[in-house]
Design an enzyme around this catalytic site. Sequence first.
Site, PDB file in Angstrom:
ATOM      1  N   LYS A  49       0.840  -1.210   0.000  1.00 39.90           N
ATOM      2  CA  LYS A  49       0.000   0.000   0.000  1.00 39.90           C
ATOM      3  C   LYS A  49       0.866   1.248   0.000  1.00 39.90           C
ATOM      4  O   LYS A  49       0.562   2.228  -0.675  1.00 39.90           O
ATOM      5  CB  LYS A  49      -0.965  -0.029   1.197  1.00 39.90           C
ATOM      6  CG  LYS A  49      -2.099  -1.025   0.968  1.00 39.90           C
ATOM      7  CD  LYS A  49      -2.886  -1.368   2.228  1.00 39.90           C
ATOM      8  CE  LYS A  49      -3.825  -2.535   1.929  1.00 39.90           C
ATOM      9  NZ  LYS A  49      -4.507  -3.040   3.136  1.00 39.90           N
ATOM     10  N   GLN A  93      -4.817  -1.447   9.109  1.00 40.98           N
ATOM     11  CA  GLN A  93      -4.586  -2.781   8.555  1.00 40.98           C
ATOM     12  C   GLN A  93      -5.205  -3.833   9.471  1.00 40.98           C
ATOM     13  O   GLN A  93      -4.946  -3.840  10.672  1.00 40.98           O
ATOM     14  CB  GLN A  93      -3.073  -3.020   8.395  1.00 40.98           C
ATOM     15  CG  GLN A  93      -2.729  -4.363   7.767  1.00 40.98           C
ATOM     16  CD  GLN A  93      -3.207  -4.466   6.325  1.00 40.98           C
ATOM     17  OE1 GLN A  93      -3.086  -3.538   5.529  1.00 40.98           O
ATOM     18  NE2 GLN A  93      -3.789  -5.613   5.980  1.00 40.98           N
ATOM     19  N   ASP A 116     -11.187   2.842   3.475  1.00 44.42           N
ATOM     20  CA  ASP A 116     -11.620   1.453   3.323  1.00 44.42           C
ATOM     21  C   ASP A 116     -13.149   1.349   3.276  1.00 44.42           C
ATOM     22  O   ASP A 116     -13.684   0.286   2.963  1.00 44.42           O
ATOM     23  CB  ASP A 116     -11.096   0.601   4.493  1.00 44.42           C
ATOM     24  CG  ASP A 116      -9.947  -0.309   4.080  1.00 44.42           C
ATOM     25  OD1 ASP A 116      -9.706  -0.451   2.872  1.00 44.42           O
ATOM     26  OD2 ASP A 116      -9.291  -0.872   4.974  1.00 44.42           O
TER      27      ASP A 116
END
Lengths: 294, 294
Positions: A49, A93, A116
């Site tokens: 990422k 994460q 997200d």
Amino acid sequence: MAKRISGKDVAADVKASVAAAVRTLPGQPTLAVVLVGDDPASEVYVRHKVTDTEEVGMRSIKKTLPATATQAEVEALISDLNQDDEVDGILLQLPLPNGLDANQAIECIDPDKDVDGLTEASAGRLVLGKTGLRPCTPTGSVILAKRALGDNLSGKNVVVIGRSILVGKPTALLFLAENCTVTIAHSKTKDLPGLCRTADILVPAVGRPQMVKGDWLKPGAVVIDVGINRIDAPERGEGKTRLVGDADFADCEPVAGHITPVPGGVGPMTRACLLQNTVKAACYRRGWTLPDGV
Amino acid sequence: MAKRISGKDVAADVKASVAAAVRTLPGQPTLAVVLVGDDPASEVYVRHKVTDTEEVGMRSIKKTLPATATQAEVEALISDLNQDDEVDGILLQLPLPNGLDANQAIECIDPDKDVDGLTEASAGRLVLGKTGLRPCTPTGSVILAKRALGDNLSGKNVVVIGRSILVGKPTALLFLAENCTVTIAHSKTKDLPGLCRTADILVPAVGRPQMVKGDWLKPGAVVIDVGINRIDAPERGEGKTRLVGDADFADCEPVAGHITPVPGGVGPMTRACLLQNTVKAACYRRGWTLPDGV
């Protein structure tokens, strides 16, 4: 014989569009990635990422906490990032180390920075059709379907198999927003093969290896396979495994019009859509005009 | 010939259950209703809600602001009610007078007190399957379907016509949570009659008078008619009107297994479910055990 939709190629296109868009912006969007603990797989994902973000010209910040971090410490870090005006997107994460409450930590993320698309507010904005950040895998699935059928999906029959909060439900809502007629099927659905045969676009997302067979498909249907399952592959040698989707690729390929492979289908799109979301978050929050192609 | 599901009778049962539940609680739930301006219809609705609330043994607070109230004044009032520990539910009567932003005002309501289920967080909790307050009309529709088919709706095919944020989408999500296979249809849907004929439970919610015809139904299907439309009724005299649903009742009644009338179907359920939500809000927020039957 179905055309394969290469998620790798489409993701590269999305990434290129994001890079082009970033160059036109009045400032540089910033993505903050939070990693708690030292899970090796999570470390790899985070590294990807960070690299992706920098490759398209955005700034990335990596914040790490030890596996021994408390819930309060994780939440305090997120709160700092919420308040940091330089930070446009926050990615926590997952999974978190045992003992930490991921849902509670996610809810601390400012919905305007929730790249997200996992917070209650983001999910609510999706249902309510408001501007907001949509989850990445569902967004990627819609982009792949458009690559097969063109941008206008209006009136297409979509069957989503699976009703998870991460994929099934948001995917259904996103195809609905594209004016598709959407059916959500799941383990309690009666005559699933018959239902699937009504689909112009079939999106299996249940995590059942090779469940969808060729005779479940309307000839010419588009299959967007969200499943990623690891199965034994003795043909590759003792103890070897391989990845397969929820569709039986070999069986579906002769019937489908278009089909995504696993790996190399929806998977790469998730990463690309995270970059897109970071640009969107920056534009919405800073009042910048959203560039074309994002 | 279809059995009529009387929303009036079912709503009375729900109200009786709520009243019984309220008697078992360790305290008295309180609903605050906010009325801005002097729209006569809104005044009637607010009066009904106040009466309903008191009839089941809960406390009601009515707060009024003049039509000249500013956005800031409306939001300040909501904020006071959020902070008032005695208040369990907050209902902002809609529509607001011109010039006020209803969405923005709704978002000020603490989601834990959002008994109309209209905030982003409430919509998000519905998608995410979390504990929360669900919108009243969709909840009432599910209760009516259960009255027809029993509590276990697992595997039933539900077709919802309409994708509004107030009814269509939340109704689809609520039937999904009941393990139904759910399809959301709308103006872009191809062969709507054919799709409707696959439904065990059909929920028209589009606001098109008498659109659904008898030959759109699978024999024995349950029709939960959410539409409320006023049409001319010259047979009742010059200038007279009457209320009809989205289903052509006379045409559907011989084919359906169960059907809700309009008026007297879904309508009364909305009021009853508001009371249910007030009890839920009180129990969730105060840590009380939710009584049976609510």
